[in-house]
Design an enzyme around this catalytic site. Sequence first.
Site: not given
Length: 806
Positions: A251-252
């Site tokens: 993710g981020s």
Amino acid sequence: MDQPAFTAVPLGGTLLFRTRLRHLALTGAALATVVAALPPAAAADSRDGHPSGGGLSAVIRYTEHGIPHIVAGNYASLGFGTGWAQAADQVCVLADGFVTVRGERSRHFGPDAATDGSLSSATKNLSSDLYFRGVRDAGTVEKLLATPAPAGPGHRVKELMRGWAAGYNAWLKQNRITDPACRNADWVGPVTTVDVARRGFAVSVLGGQGRGIDGITAAKPPGTAPVGAADTAATAKAAGELFASESADMGSNAVAFSGSATANGRGLLLGNPHYPWQGGRRFWQSQQTIPGELNVSGSSLLGTAVVNIGFNDKVAWSHTVATGVTLNLHQLTLDPADPTAYLVDGKPERMTMRTVTVPVKDGAPVTRTQWWTRYGPVVTALGPTLPLPWSATTAYALNDPNASNLRSADTALAFGKSRSIHDMLRALRRTQGLPWVNTIAADSKGHTLFSQSQVLPRITDELAQRCSTPLGKVTYPASGVAVLDGSRGDCALGSDEDAVQPGIFGPSKMPTLRDAPYAENSNDSAWLTNADRPITGYERVFGSIGTPRSLRTRGGIEDVAAMADEGRLTVADLQKQQFANRVPAGDLTAADTAKACAALPAKSADLAQACDVLAKWDRTMNTGSRGALLFDRFWRGLTSSVPAAELWKVPFSAADPVRTPNTLNTTSPGFARALTNAVAELRAAGTPLDAPLGEHQFVVRNGKGIPVHGGTEALGVWNKIEPVWSPAGGYTEVVTGSSHIQAVGWDGGRCPVARTLLTYSQSSNPRSPHYSDQTELFSDERWVTSRFCERDILRSPELKVVWVRG
């Protein structure tokens, strides 16, 4: 008379230069001195051709925490230095990945052992090998390498890959492996340019063919026993869960602030990618320089010859995993006389057989057949929860346009050379190489950019409406996974005029936002990149519009919108945001939870203590936070057992998407059960209910426990951390979370103002001094001050200069 700037000490095939900094002018002339130290072949400015004489070499200046600053005279030599330096830090992880993409895991590790999941979804070595051997036997990557740009990789990228392979091989030849993970292992050996490209291919198809490897390699025609059709409702539900951001292992977060929100009118960028802490998808830091041509700093995915996320003196960028669905299915109508033939416009087409043989450790080779169609491989499942049965009448083929995309390195290289947001947009339009990420960027002139420029199958809402099968009519709205009628020629994906390959969207269709005061993404769709300037009008395959956002997105927007409103932001403000460790779930529910907990009848002494701990909790996931661990276990249990529709009293409203849903439904039967279970879990693990988080969320490196702050996806913490829970001992290792963090701005000088942190450190070798040094910095919420300009590199108290050559 001045002493020489470098004293050369031979070390096998390398030269270590001892520096005498007080006699070296701290100006641009210093870089010229470094380049002059290269042999003539490497120093020659032959950027687009082979180095004269065929020699490859580079100068690597190491600064604190083992960060290399690689200088070369051309792209092949820059790749050489990068491959050499990556091997020095990560040889065992890299070698393991090359075994994977060559299809040789069963040969070395046995067919039934589990893969580490870095480069595919395969659950066992045999299925991984069957897939990658099939890719190898078909010459897929070789054909992509031979495809002229822009559809194929550019010459400079191919030179970088060629040099990377040579540098990796040179390190192996010149050095002894000390990492116990592969010391004396027979599976560590030289690689080729094609091996490097195969690794890039594996990363490119992670969201497409890579999701279906078990289903591709296990597919076989039906026997005489009847096979049931796919369960429409169950398949749609499974597709939604499979492609949901909260279920991903990557993710981020990233946010770019424009000059209207900063102290000096220049841009700011905070990048916080959430990637695995072990294995082949780790990041690795470096600076890459070809004087007069390229100067970029940041992080690379292992095995990559370019900087994937980073900055230069004018621009900074990060990526977040996007919601665009990078595959689609074609439902095949089979020939009644032959289940290996399918009908298109009433005419039968034979499937193509790919017979693949895999060598197996201590056993006979295994041979299997894979079945391919005009749309892609036949697949019988996407993961264990999404079966796609091959019956006498129906089969499913998987289309993955990224199986024809080997251009992501071209995009990264173009970013590294960009001088503005405009250049970055032009790079995205020209290369079209990013498979499964968004781009968030800022530049020194105060501009910002968000762009969901992905390689996606060209599934328009009109096409889905016209060509979806009954299964697709359910899966597409729910998840963006299109299931098209493969028996109709008019249901082909078609092409956009501005697309570099057929069957994908062109750049003009990509959701993009420029020059917003803030542009933020936390793995939800493009819709609320800026809550005041929502992005709409894109096709469903890119993501949803007007739907609930994750708590991480909601918390992130709350934070960055408030920062932008306050204004006068600096890099220090980005650093504070990264480690605020605020828990949006706690802010929404902790007070109600503590109140409802106290009102529960017939409480045990443990539960009564839990109520008190939750009431006093500071609602952060800092290492010293008492009550964080208890709330974490409670919230995980509650959200996994209570449907979202029952969790909140105030439902989601598209008119107020950041603040809804809200108000916890403490009358739900699952509420008291989740509290009781959380208390029982901590007691069974021997953990006090009010224990500081860092005493029980930590990693062990060389026998030393290092406390880890941050929290899980469900809590909504910006600083995401996903540890493994052991019922007997609590949290053990961190598997994924914050990785290469960068906070970047500009102050009008020639050097960017940048702070970075590689949470799991630069090396996987427990004998390396850089095995855990940045992990300790992360634990203490301390940063690395980037040394980008020559004067700063040369002032490093730990400067070590190495000339590496073949």
